[in-house]
Scaffold this motif. Structure first.
Motif, PDB file in Angstrom:
ATOM      1  N   LEU A 112       0.641  -1.143  -0.071  1.00 63.11           N
ATOM      2  CA  LEU A 112      -0.106   0.125  -0.122  1.00 63.11           C
ATOM      3  C   LEU A 112       0.645   1.214   0.092  1.00 63.11           C
ATOM      4  O   LEU A 112       1.904   1.144   0.713  1.00 63.11           O
ATOM      5  CB  LEU A 112      -0.845   0.050   1.361  1.00 63.11           C
ATOM      6  N   ASP A 147       2.412   5.050   0.871  1.00 65.22           N
ATOM      7  CA  ASP A 147       2.403   5.698   2.029  1.00 65.22           C
ATOM      8  C   ASP A 147       2.456   7.131   1.966  1.00 65.22           C
ATOM      9  O   ASP A 147       3.426   7.678   2.728  1.00 65.22           O
ATOM     10  CB  ASP A 147       3.637   5.146   3.060  1.00 65.22           C
ATOM     11  N   ARG A 189      -6.160   7.529  -0.770  1.00 64.86           N
ATOM     12  CA  ARG A 189      -6.638   7.139   0.568  1.00 64.86           C
ATOM     13  C   ARG A 189      -7.235   8.113   1.230  1.00 64.86           C
ATOM     14  O   ARG A 189      -7.099   9.305   0.935  1.00 64.86           O
ATOM     15  CB  ARG A 189      -5.126   7.114   1.442  1.00 64.86           C
ATOM     16  N   ASP A 213     -13.266   3.443   5.795  1.00 64.86           N
ATOM     17  CA  ASP A 213     -12.488   4.082   4.932  1.00 64.86           C
ATOM     18  C   ASP A 213     -10.831   3.408   4.665  1.00 64.86           C
ATOM     19  O   ASP A 213     -10.043   4.090   3.824  1.00 64.86           O
ATOM     20  CB  ASP A 213     -12.062   5.363   5.307  1.00 64.86           C
ATOM     21  N   LEU A 257      -6.863   1.249  -0.002  1.00 59.11           N
ATOM     22  CA  LEU A 257      -6.694   2.051  -1.158  1.00 59.11           C
ATOM     23  C   LEU A 257      -8.140   1.859  -1.968  1.00 59.11           C
ATOM     24  O   LEU A 257      -8.409   1.058  -2.462  1.00 59.11           O
ATOM     25  CB  LEU A 257      -5.718   1.683  -2.242  1.00 59.11           C
ATOM     26  N   LYS A 258      -8.720   3.256  -1.988  1.00 56.52           N
ATOM     27  CA  LYS A 258     -10.093   3.397  -2.822  1.00 56.52           C
ATOM     28  C   LYS A 258      -9.989   4.098  -4.140  1.00 56.52           C
ATOM     29  O   LYS A 258      -9.047   4.735  -4.308  1.00 56.52           O
ATOM     30  CB  LYS A 258     -10.724   4.014  -1.753  1.00 56.52           C
ATOM     31  N   ILE A 292      -8.960  13.506   0.808  1.00 58.06           N
ATOM     32  CA  ILE A 292      -8.350  12.331   0.169  1.00 58.06           C
ATOM     33  C   ILE A 292      -7.008  12.830  -0.281  1.00 58.06           C
ATOM     34  O   ILE A 292      -6.480  13.833  -0.707  1.00 58.06           O
ATOM     35  CB  ILE A 292      -8.961  11.662  -0.977  1.00 58.06           C
ATOM     36  N   THR A 310      -3.699  11.331  -3.168  1.00 55.03           N
ATOM     37  CA  THR A 310      -3.505  10.462  -4.261  1.00 55.03           C
ATOM     38  C   THR A 310      -2.086  10.837  -5.025  1.00 55.03           C
ATOM     39  O   THR A 310      -1.809  11.940  -5.022  1.00 55.03           O
ATOM     40  CB  THR A 310      -4.684  10.280  -5.453  1.00 55.03           C
TER      41      THR A 310
END
Length: 522
Positions: A391, A393, A460, A473, A476-477, A490, A492
């Motif tokens: 993921l 950071d 995120r 939440d 990673l979305k 958010i 990105t």
């Protein structure tokens, strides 16, 4: 068609509040935040509806390649028995609803040739895909049916697009799939008509896998279930009811006034079946859940017949596995969001039932589906304490800029619209320009409910209204649900490809009525 009346109390919680919000701004929508998580109005079906938990859960067929890394899908009209004993005409990918599932490997490019045999233009978007702009499914990059004669290929709220790439009959969409393993979905994304096209059946799943995920020991095979949840309503003749201003979906976009805030149905479908039931072993199951509804939000819980809640152990989000599992008893899911869950049926008596319920529903929309525990079985699956180590950071200090976007109702072309930053969508306008590799923080604020989707890049969630993110939440979305009066931050990194992409509300009616904007990655 019969339409359900909307009481004054309910109207204030959904579409009836639009004028009030436009006049008074976020102070009114903040008050709406205390109301149920619904923005839209519900259609009432005019046919008898079956009892819940009678129809077996269908599992969408896996699409077979025509050659290594190549697939073909024909978009065509078909009919299916969705409600028992009733035939319903559909627009489909390959003749089924949902469309066939595409199974891919991380980093293994695939090309999908779509052939449009429907009566209107179409566009295909792989939602959640890290896709070059030419294959991302921009709303004006139409695939025209044979002998389409409508001037310019499209019409509606949008302005002419000098950059549109229009083809006739077929188009190749190439997906590099250089991305984390995840549940993606593909759906129509045609300018001004996305909502009714999805409603009529143009949606399917695309699963990306890799060796590292498969080595974790998660439930797999028949114990991994894709669940596409979608609501619909049915007219007296069995057709799908939808309040389109132009039922042919050819020229005039939009819906009738009561449904401007979003269209919801009174039938909950899972994989195209109404309130289905699925036989399971007394073991762990992996549920890959997608909310493919146009406007309906759900709050899911798994409940035994004696009232005991089962844990919903979240192992993944829109863009793949979490770093570590998160356990929920209640899980909100907005349109276009996906959650990767493990549910353990081991403690349920043989013959017992577990219902998946929607806490935001009333009447029949409170039921979603059921699982019947049929047999004892060995189970060597597990839920590791550590799931994924890849993921990103990103930190606030990495951001080269911070942007603010307001998602609100407003006036558009003399009528009602849904706007981002006070502007309706214009394909010829660049709303955001950023450089490939830039990290940005975006602050999003809503009047009513808006599930905001970012094409190409995962993100995120940093904060909600100045407070820490909520448990769901995590990870990673690519879609985040904004509640009335809420602000969400958010972060990105735009590290995929150069070109023109979109961000928009995934309440599909809002999207069709102007709530999209362009990102130019240079």
């Amino acid at each position: 068609m019969r339409e359900r009346g909307v009481s004054r109390r309910r109207a204030l919680g959904i579409g009836g509040a639009l004028g009030l919000i436009a006049a008074t701004g976020l102070s009114t929508s903040a008050a709406l935040a205390r109301r149920p998580s619904i923005t839209g109005a519900e259609l009432t079906s005019a046919v008898p509806l079956p009892p819940p938990y009678q129809v077996p859960l269908p599992i969408p067929a896996t699409l077979q390649p025509t050659a290594q890394g190549r697939y073909e899908i024909v978009q065509r009209e078909a009919s299916a028995e969705i409600l028992p004993g009733v035939r319903t005409p559909l627009w489909t990918y390959g003749g089924t609803f949902p469309g066939p599932t595409i199974e891919s490997r991380r980093g293994g490019p695939v090309t999908v040739t779509h052939r449009n045999e429907l009566p209107v233009p179409t566009v295909v978007h792989l939602h959640g895909g890290r896709t070059p702009a030419a294959s991302d499914g921009y709303p004006t990059d139409l695939v025209l049916p044979r002998n389409w004669t409508h001037a310019g290929g499209h019409a509606g709220h949008g302005m002419p697009d000098p950059r549109a790439v229009v083809t006739e009959l077929t188009r190749d969409y190439t997906f590099p799939l250089d991305q984390r393993p995840a549940l993606l979905w593909y759906h129509d994304h045609r300018m001004d008509f996305t909502a009714p096209a999805i409603w009529r059946g143009l949606a399917g799943l695309h699963i990306v896998r890799d060796d590292a995920e498969e080595a974790l020991g998660l439930p797999s095979g028949p114990r991994e279930l894709p669940l596409m949840i979608a609501d619909r309503a049915f007219a007296a003749d069995g057709t799908l009811d939808y309040p389109a201003l132009d039922p042919g979906l050819r020229a005039r976009p939009g819906v009738r006034d009561p449904y401007l805030a979003g269209v919801m149905g009174d039938v909950i479908l899972v994989n195209g079946a109404p309130w289905p039931v699925h036989e399971v072993d007394a073991a762990r199951y992996r549920l890959r859940v997608l909310n493919a509804s146009n406007a309906r939000h759900y709050e899911l819980e798994a409940v035994t017949d004696d009232g005991r809640r089962l844990d919903l152990v979240q192992i993944g989000a829109d863009q793949g596995l979490l770093a570590a599992p998160v356990t929920h008893r209640l899980l909100p899911i907005a349109p276009a969001e996906r959650y990767d869950l493990v549910v353990d049926f081991k403690g349920v008596p043989i013959g017992g039932r577990v219902r998946l319920l929607n806490r935001l529903g009333t009447g029949r929309t409170r039921d979603v589906m059921a699982f019947r525990v049929a047999r004892a079985a060995a189970d060597d699956s597990r839920i590791p304490a550590a799931l994924a180590a890849d993921l990103p950071d990103w930190r606030r200090s990495d951001a080269v800029r911070v942007r603010d976007f307001a998602f609100r109702t407003g006036r558009m072309h003399g009528g009602h619209g849904w706007l981002i930053g006070g502007l309706p969508f214009d394909p010829a306008r660049s709303d955001v320009t950023t450089a490939l590799g830039d990290v940005e923080v975006w602050r999003l604020v809503a009047d009513v409910h808006h599930p905001v989707h970012l094409h190409l890049a995962g993100f995120r969630v940093l904060a909600r209204s100045g407070r820490p993110p909520l448990p769901h939440d995590a990870g990673l979305k690519d879609t985040v649900s904004l509640r009335p009066g809420e602000s969400v931050e958010i972060i990105t990194r735009f590290d995929g490809y150069r070109g023109r992409y979109l961000f928009h509300c995934h309440n599909a009616e809002h999207e069709d009525m102007g709530m999209m904007a362009n990102i130019e990655i240079t």
